[in-house]
Design a protein around this motif. Structure first.
Motif, PDB file in Angstrom:
ATOM      1  N   PHE A   1      -6.442   7.985 -45.079  1.00 20.51           N
ATOM      2  CA  PHE A   1      -5.718   6.911 -45.763  1.00 20.51           C
ATOM      3  C   PHE A   1      -6.109   6.839 -47.238  1.00 20.51           C
ATOM      4  CE2 PHE A   1      -4.395   5.496 -41.601  1.00 20.51           C
ATOM      5  CZ  PHE A   1      -3.182   4.873 -41.844  1.00 20.51           C
ATOM      6  N   LYS A   2      -7.374   7.082 -47.533  1.00 13.66           N
ATOM      7  CA  LYS A   2      -7.787   7.095 -48.937  1.00 13.66           C
ATOM      8  C   LYS A   2      -7.184   8.281 -49.677  1.00 13.66           C
ATOM      9  CE  LYS A   2     -12.033   4.377 -48.953  1.00 13.66           C
ATOM     10  NZ  LYS A   2     -13.493   4.350 -49.238  1.00 13.66           N
ATOM     11  N   HIS A   3      -7.067   9.416 -48.989  1.00 15.29           N
ATOM     12  CA  HIS A   3      -6.463  10.582 -49.647  1.00 15.29           C
ATOM     13  C   HIS A   3      -5.001  10.300 -49.996  1.00 15.29           C
ATOM     14  CE1 HIS A   3      -5.383  14.658 -50.704  1.00 15.29           C
ATOM     15  NE2 HIS A   3      -4.370  14.578 -49.854  1.00 15.29           N
ATOM     16  N   VAL A   4      -4.243   9.816 -49.028  1.00 17.11           N
ATOM     17  CA  VAL A   4      -2.817   9.588 -49.237  1.00 17.11           C
ATOM     18  C   VAL A   4      -2.573   8.415 -50.182  1.00 17.11           C
ATOM     19  CG1 VAL A   4      -0.651   8.907 -48.119  1.00 17.11           C
ATOM     20  CG2 VAL A   4      -2.124  10.623 -47.040  1.00 17.11           C
ATOM     21  N   CYS A   5      -3.181   7.282 -49.890  1.00 15.42           N
ATOM     22  CA  CYS A   5      -2.874   6.061 -50.635  1.00 15.42           C
ATOM     23  C   CYS A   5      -3.582   5.980 -51.984  1.00 15.42           C
ATOM     24  CB  CYS A   5      -3.232   4.838 -49.788  1.00 15.42           C
ATOM     25  SG  CYS A   5      -2.295   4.714 -48.248  1.00 15.42           S
TER      26      CYS A   5
ATOM     27  N   MET B   1      -3.512  10.164 -53.868  1.00 12.41           N
ATOM     28  CA  MET B   1      -2.186  10.698 -54.157  1.00 12.41           C
ATOM     29  C   MET B   1      -1.254   9.649 -54.769  1.00 12.41           C
ATOM     30  SD  MET B   1      -1.398  13.343 -51.007  1.00 12.41           S
ATOM     31  CE  MET B   1       0.044  14.019 -51.839  1.00 12.41           C
ATOM     32  N   LEU B   2      -1.249   8.433 -54.218  1.00 10.72           N
ATOM     33  CA  LEU B   2      -0.323   7.401 -54.681  1.00 10.72           C
ATOM     34  C   LEU B   2      -0.977   6.367 -55.582  1.00 10.72           C
ATOM     35  CD1 LEU B   2       1.638   6.794 -51.344  1.00 10.72           C
ATOM     36  CD2 LEU B   2       2.219   8.333 -53.229  1.00 10.72           C
ATOM     37  N   GLN B   3      -2.303   6.413 -55.666  1.00 15.18           N
ATOM     38  CA  GLN B   3      -3.077   5.485 -56.503  1.00 15.18           C
ATOM     39  C   GLN B   3      -2.797   4.021 -56.151  1.00 15.18           C
ATOM     40  OE1 GLN B   3      -3.040   6.466 -60.689  1.00 15.18           O
ATOM     41  NE2 GLN B   3      -3.369   8.645 -60.314  1.00 15.18           N
ATOM     42  N   ILE B   4      -2.728   3.765 -54.848  1.00 16.45           N
ATOM     43  CA  ILE B   4      -2.567   2.402 -54.348  1.00 16.45           C
ATOM     44  C   ILE B   4      -3.923   1.927 -53.829  1.00 16.45           C
ATOM     45  CG2 ILE B   4      -1.397   0.929 -52.656  1.00 16.45           C
ATOM     46  CD1 ILE B   4       0.778   3.069 -52.467  1.00 16.45           C
ATOM     47  N   PRO B   5      -4.457   0.834 -54.340  1.00 20.31           N
ATOM     48  CA  PRO B   5      -5.711   0.323 -53.788  1.00 20.31           C
ATOM     49  C   PRO B   5      -5.507  -0.159 -52.358  1.00 20.31           C
ATOM     50  CG  PRO B   5      -4.797  -1.223 -55.377  1.00 20.31           C
ATOM     51  CD  PRO B   5      -3.964   0.009 -55.455  1.00 20.31           C
ATOM     52  N   ILE B   6      -6.453   0.140 -51.473  1.00 22.04           N
ATOM     53  CA  ILE B   6      -6.317  -0.232 -50.065  1.00 22.04           C
ATOM     54  C   ILE B   6      -7.592  -0.900 -49.568  1.00 22.04           C
ATOM     55  CG2 ILE B   6      -4.672   1.609 -49.540  1.00 22.04           C
ATOM     56  CD1 ILE B   6      -6.976   3.163 -48.224  1.00 22.04           C
ATOM     57  N   SER B   7      -7.435  -1.596 -48.462  1.00 23.01           N
ATOM     58  CA  SER B   7      -8.569  -2.189 -47.763  1.00 23.01           C
ATOM     59  C   SER B   7      -8.284  -2.102 -46.273  1.00 23.01           C
ATOM     60  CB  SER B   7      -8.753  -3.646 -48.193  1.00 23.01           C
ATOM     61  OG  SER B   7      -9.867  -4.215 -47.539  1.00 23.01           O
ATOM     62  N   PHE B   8      -9.337  -2.016 -45.471  1.00 26.11           N
ATOM     63  CA  PHE B   8      -9.194  -1.896 -44.025  1.00 26.11           C
ATOM     64  C   PHE B   8      -9.685  -3.167 -43.337  1.00 26.11           C
ATOM     65  CE2 PHE B   8      -9.730   2.450 -45.565  1.00 26.11           C
ATOM     66  CZ  PHE B   8      -8.705   3.123 -44.916  1.00 26.11           C
ATOM     67  N   THR B   9      -9.063  -3.461 -42.211  1.00 29.58           N
ATOM     68  CA  THR B   9      -9.566  -4.529 -41.353  1.00 29.58           C
ATOM     69  C   THR B   9      -9.279  -4.178 -39.896  1.00 29.58           C
ATOM     70  OG1 THR B   9      -9.526  -6.895 -40.872  1.00 29.58           O
ATOM     71  CG2 THR B   9      -7.419  -5.875 -41.428  1.00 29.58           C
TER      72      THR B   9
ATOM     73  N   PHE C   1       6.725   9.527 -36.715  1.00 35.65           N
ATOM     74  CA  PHE C   1       5.639  10.478 -36.495  1.00 35.65           C
ATOM     75  C   PHE C   1       4.340   9.877 -37.025  1.00 35.65           C
ATOM     76  CE2 PHE C   1       9.403  13.096 -36.534  1.00 35.65           C
ATOM     77  CZ  PHE C   1       9.156  14.099 -35.594  1.00 35.65           C
ATOM     78  N   ASP C   2       3.238  10.271 -36.432  1.00 35.39           N
ATOM     79  CA  ASP C   2       1.933   9.894 -36.970  1.00 35.39           C
ATOM     80  C   ASP C   2       1.613  10.855 -38.113  1.00 35.39           C
ATOM     81  OD1 ASP C   2      -0.637   9.205 -37.583  1.00 35.39           O
ATOM     82  OD2 ASP C   2      -1.489   9.680 -35.614  1.00 35.39           O
ATOM     83  N   ILE C   3       2.144  10.537 -39.286  1.00 27.12           N
ATOM     84  CA  ILE C   3       1.986  11.457 -40.419  1.00 27.12           C
ATOM     85  C   ILE C   3       0.547  11.481 -40.925  1.00 27.12           C
ATOM     86  CG2 ILE C   3       4.399  11.330 -41.146  1.00 27.12           C
ATOM     87  CD1 ILE C   3       3.499   9.326 -43.332  1.00 27.12           C
ATOM     88  N   PHE C   4      -0.206  10.441 -40.654  1.00 24.60           N
ATOM     89  CA  PHE C   4      -1.605  10.440 -41.088  1.00 24.60           C
ATOM     90  C   PHE C   4      -2.452  11.330 -40.181  1.00 24.60           C
ATOM     91  CE2 PHE C   4       0.090   6.686 -43.124  1.00 24.60           C
ATOM     92  CZ  PHE C   4      -0.483   6.756 -44.384  1.00 24.60           C
TER      93      PHE C   4
END
Length: 428
Positions: free
Chosen positions: A17-21, A24-32, A98-101
């Motif tokens: 998820f960090k690689h893609v988001c 690659m897309l430069q979107i900050p993410i957080s997990f829960t 599809f589970d693209i991740f």
């Protein structure tokens, strides 16, 4: 910020998820993994689990990212609106069926190279053993295509989100296993070369060798001044990989301690990046690798950052662990020696994930899509421009990075020089 809910936050989930988001897309993410926190979040959010929680963007997960170790994974490649994909979630009405991740992780981690497979005589993973080759998508950067589709869906659902638009680039790398064909190789090798040319009736080779040694002609492999002149016109720096192994049947470069060779590396290093072409011996022994690293750092007076393993003798995960042990942080070996295409299903740089240790590493892998020698007609000595343009089009369609591999010996060919110049011109 994009909040991602998953029932289990694993190193694999975090990595992909960090690689893609992020990368690659430069979107900050957080997990829960807490449903109440996810429900309460009023910004962009996505669930990656087995069942959708509400009306959020949902990608149904398969088991791969929640497992540990190497298991026999069933791969069934299917069509997703004209693009090959796998890990179908059996929900044809889903925005992403599809589970693209999971699929991206499978390709980027080189999961299939850890599984039992047939190797070639050099112990290398064959392109014909890959699912990309078997299912005819080796010439398409499918991971990047999936990411672009994911990006479009994000834009439609979250129109106020800022998503990175990549800048396409075309880069070249040049292998230098042997800096000179005839000069500077030493007396004994010169005598041996004359003997081989004579007994094999290579009259033209004898003539060229003599002209070079008499100073009447430039050594055919000595293209470095030409490269420097081209480099001065280019916006992207080339990377030249020099081999510094001890002389052997596989390593035939001139001696690394020769003043002329050291001057050559310093001259090239003033304009382009210089990396280590890891010899066969060094690819099999970390002690030899350490010595070759010392040699090139002594000559360039700079820490070694970039490496490429000669003849693509890449054995996962050991080859990359050796590079990491020597604090080498960029590798350019991710490609096939005999087939043009995308070994990891991508044209974007990515971090090496060690499946044995289940951890992301700081080693950046730069996948190349084509070695120019693979599209040279050996009889006519012409370039298959159709094959080259097909790969270039595939990469440009995803606004990705075209990384093309040359050797200094390839640039003896006038058609290769024209191709090289035209590629570099794209960056001007």
């Amino acid at each position: 910020m994009l909040l991602i809910y998953t029932h289990k936050i694993t190193p694999r989930v975090t990595y992909i998820f960090k690689h893609v988001c992020v990368r690659m897309l430069q979107i900050p993410i957080s997990f829960t993994s807490k449903i109440e926190d996810f429900v309460a979040h009023d910004g962009p959010k996505l669930s990656y689990t087995y069942k959708q929680l509400g009306d959020e963007l949902h990608i149904k997960a398969t088991e791969l990212l929640f497992e540990q170790g190497i298991l026999d994974v069933e791969i069934k490649v299917q069509d997703w609106e004209g693009v090959p994909c796998f890990f179908f979630t059996k929900d044809i009405n889903a925005l992403i069926p599809f589970d693209i991740f999971g699929a991206s992780f499978y390709l980027l981690s080189r999961y299939e190279e850890y599984l039992p497979h047939v190797k070639d005589s050099e112990g290398r993973f064959l392109a014909s053993e890959s699912i990309a080759y078997k299912h005819h998508f080796i010439d398409r950067p499918v991971v990047d295509i999936w990411v672009i589709r994911f990006k479009k869906i994000l834009k439609n659902i979250f129109p106020n989100s800022i998503i990175h638009e990549p800048t396409p680039t075309t880069k070249v790398i040049i292998n230098v296993p042997q800096a000179f064909a005839f000069k500077k190789v030493g007396f004994l090798r010169t005598i041996g070369g004359y003997g081989r040319d004579f007994f094999k009736f290579r009259i033209k080779q004898l003539f060229i060798r003599t002209q070079v040694l008499l100073g009447l002609r430039k050594d055919p492999y000595d293209v470095f001044s030409w490269l420097v002149n081209i480099q001065k016109q280019a916006s992207e720096k080339f990377v030249l990989f020099f081999e510094l192994g001890n002389y052997s049947e596989e390593s035939k470069n001139i001696k690394h301690s020769k003043r002329s060779f050291m001057s050559l590396l310093k001259m090239v290093g003033d304009y382009s990046y210089v990396g280590l072409l890891v010899s066969k011996s060094a690819s099999q022994s970390i002690t030899v690798l350490k010595e070759e690293k010392k040699r090139i750092e002594h000559i360039t007076n700079r820490p070694l950052r970039r490496a490429k393993i000669a003849d693509y003798r890449l054995t996962l995960p050991y080859s990359y662990r050796d590079l990491l042990d020597q604090e080498i942080l960029e590798d350019y070996t991710m490609g096939y020696p005999d087939v043009s295409g995308f070994r990891a299903g991508t044209c974007s740089p990515f971090l090496f994930y060690d499946l044995d240790y289940e951890m992301q590493t700081p080693l950046v892998l730069h996948p190349f899509c084509i070695h120019i020698s693979e599209i040279i007609d050996p009889v006519r000595q012409t370039i298959d421009r159709v094959g080259l343009e097909k790969i270039q089009h595939a990469v440009k369609s995803v606004e990705g990075n075209i990384l093309i591999n040359f050797s200094n010996s390839d640039l003896v060919n006038i058609h290769c020089k024209k191709i090289f110049r035209s590629i570099v011109t794209l960056n001007e």
